[in-house]
Every structure is written in structure tokens, then in C-alpha cells.
Design a protein around this motif. Structure first.
Motif, mmCIF file in Angstrom:
data_model
loop_
_atom_site.group_PDB
_atom_site.id
_atom_site.type_symbol
_atom_site.label_atom_id
_atom_site.label_comp_id
_atom_site.label_asym_id
_atom_site.label_seq_id
_atom_site.Cartn_x
_atom_site.Cartn_y
_atom_site.Cartn_z
ATOM 1 N N ASP A 40 -9.761 3.970 1.452
ATOM 2 C CA ASP A 40 -9.750 4.662 0.164
ATOM 3 C C ASP A 40 -10.735 3.929 -0.739
ATOM 4 O OD1 ASP A 40 -9.238 5.984 -2.168
ATOM 5 O OD2 ASP A 40 -7.153 5.318 -2.368
ATOM 6 N N LEU A 43 -10.858 0.137 -0.666
ATOM 7 C CA LEU A 43 -9.554 -0.345 -0.182
ATOM 8 C C LEU A 43 -9.305 0.066 1.257
ATOM 9 C CD1 LEU A 43 -7.442 0.683 -3.305
ATOM 10 C CD2 LEU A 43 -8.322 -1.604 -2.779
ATOM 11 N N VAL A 45 -6.217 0.379 3.964
ATOM 12 C CA VAL A 45 -4.753 0.391 4.061
ATOM 13 C C VAL A 45 -4.393 0.677 5.508
ATOM 14 C CG1 VAL A 45 -2.631 1.251 3.007
ATOM 15 C CG2 VAL A 45 -4.793 1.524 1.782
ATOM 16 N N ALA A 50 2.570 1.713 4.842
ATOM 17 C CA ALA A 50 1.744 1.248 3.713
ATOM 18 C C ALA A 50 0.849 2.386 3.228
ATOM 19 C CB ALA A 50 0.897 0.053 4.145
ATOM 20 N N GLU A 53 2.981 4.704 1.116
ATOM 21 C CA GLU A 53 3.280 4.104 -0.197
ATOM 22 C C GLU A 53 2.043 4.102 -1.084
ATOM 23 O OE1 GLU A 53 6.016 3.779 -1.410
ATOM 24 O OE2 GLU A 53 7.502 3.048 0.002
ATOM 25 N N HIS A 54 0.881 3.863 -0.480
ATOM 26 C CA HIS A 54 -0.376 3.883 -1.248
ATOM 27 C C HIS A 54 -0.617 5.291 -1.802
ATOM 28 C CE1 HIS A 54 -4.461 2.977 -2.427
ATOM 29 N NE2 HIS A 54 -4.890 4.014 -1.720
ATOM 30 N N GLU A 57 1.583 6.194 -4.807
ATOM 31 C CA GLU A 57 1.214 5.647 -6.125
ATOM 32 C C GLU A 57 0.416 6.671 -6.927
ATOM 33 O OE1 GLU A 57 -0.651 1.844 -6.443
ATOM 34 O OE2 GLU A 57 0.769 0.928 -5.054
#
Ligand SMILES: N[C@@H](CCC(=O)N[C@@H](CS)C(=O)NCC(=O)O)C(=O)O
Length: 189
Positions: A40, A43, A45, A50, A53-54, A57
Motif C-alpha cells: 500500500d 507500506l 503488510v 494484518a 486490520e490495515h 483502518e
């Protein structure tokens, strides 16, 4: 399912069966040598939980809005992420047409009994039609591969669980995923 724009890069396995044979190949883009892995922007991940969860957000609709449904959905998702070893090993993910499993041993029966208990609990507590209420959320996404496995191997589950499986498999996103898997190129032998 959330309308999140993404670009998928397909990396075929070096061999099938989740046996870690793709490690070197996948290490080029994933620190664990496993998929999935999300990039992303800057980032990285890794690991499916995970990643979810990312995404949550930026897209809170990834989890149920109602607190008790959210607590249940997170717990059930975590249970899936770390458990059901017999199902994982004896029934590898397979999107090809149905092929019944010959033997259901004690460990697999135990996993299936817990899955039925868990799904029925979610469907009853939050009134369906999805596991944690009236919207498809992360917990449905996490159990979608289980729906595919139960369908493929024709594993015995209760009527309400079969109804949830049929609902999940009929989703256009799931159909697209299954079609793509069926078109996947066989790995070199
Ligand atoms: N805990 C990890 C598990 C990832 C995992 O086991 N991925 C498998 C495919 S589902 C894999 O990449 N296997 C590599 C191989 O078979 O070589 C997650 O949830 O993302």
C-alpha cells in the motif's frame, strides 16, 4: 466486497499443497515467503489478518458496527487464523469441481463440529444472513476459503451452515475468485 480499489499480482505456487516450496520465489516480494502480501504505497503488510486490520483502518465497514458483533467477529476471525489444522492439512484449498473426501477422521470431525457451532452461533446471535449480521464483513472473508473447502470435499455440515456456504459461494466476488483460480496456470513439475 468493500469497493476498495486494488491491483492483484498473481504469483503461481512452485507446487501445490501449501508445503512451502514457493519460499524462494515468494521471498522476492514477501518477507515470510508466503502469500498474501499487500503493498500500500510505501507500506508493506504481510499476513492475511494484518492486511484485514490495515484495510479496516481506512474502511471501518470491514468490521461490524455493533460492538458485540465486532467482538465476536474478531474472535472468530482470530480462531480461524490460528486454528483448524486438520481442515487445513487434510483439505487443501481447491477451487476445482467437487471431489468428496473418502475419510473423515477424528481430528477433522472435531474441526467441523467447532465450525458448525461457531457459524450457527454467529448466525443466531446477529440474525444473519452473514456470520456477524446483515453485512459481509472480515469474518465472512476469513471463512470464505472454508466454505470453498467444505463445498469441494463435500464435508458434512448443518443445514444453516450449508445455507451460509451457498450464500457466500453465490457472491459475484467469490465467483470471480473461483473462476480466476480455475484459469490459473499449472506450476512446472
Ligand atoms: N498466517 C499466514 C499464512 C500464509 C500462508 O500459509 N500462505 C500459503 C498459501 S495460503 C503460502 O503462501 N504457501 C506457500 C507455499 O505453499 O509454498 C496468513 O494468514 O497470511
Amino acid at each position: 466486497m468493500l469497493g476498495v480499489p486494488f491491483h492483484e499480482v498473481v504469483e503461481t505456487f512452485s507446487s501445490y499443497g501449501g508445503n512451502g516450496h514457493s519460499y524462494e520465489k515468494f521471498r522476492r516480494f514477501s518477507p515470510t515467503g508466503l502469500v498474501p502480501c499487500l503493498k500500500d504505497g510505501d507500506l508493506l503488510v504481510w499476513d492475511s489478518l494484518a492486511i484485514c486490520e490495515h484495510i479496516a483502518e481506512a474502511y471501518p465497514a470491514a468490521w461490524p458496527q455493533n460492538k458485540s458483533a465486532r467482538v465476536w467477529a474478531r474472535s472468530a476471525t482470530a480462531e480461524m487464523h490460528s486454528g483448524f489444522q486438520a481442515l487445513r492439512t487434510q483439505c487443501p484449498m481447491n477451487c476445482s469441481p467437487q471431489a468428496p473426501l473418502a475419510v473423515i477422521d477424528t481430528e477433522l470431525s472435531k474441526d467441523l463440529a467447532r465450525i458448525v457451532e461457531l457459524w450457527e452461533n454467529g448466525l443466531q446471535s446477529f440474525a444473519g444472513p452473514f456470520l456477524a449480521g446483515n453485512r459481509f464483513t472480515t469474518v465472512d472473508a476469513f471463512f470464505a476459503p472454508v466454505a470453498i473447502r467444505i463445498h469441494h470435499y463435500q464435508l458434512p455440515v448443518s443445514v444453516p451452515c450449508q445455507a451460509w456456504i451457498a450464500r457466500i459461494l453465490a457472491l459475484p466476488a467469490l465467483q470471480k475468485w473461483i473462476d480466476a483460480a480455475r484459469r490459473e496456470i499449472e506450476p512446472p513439475r
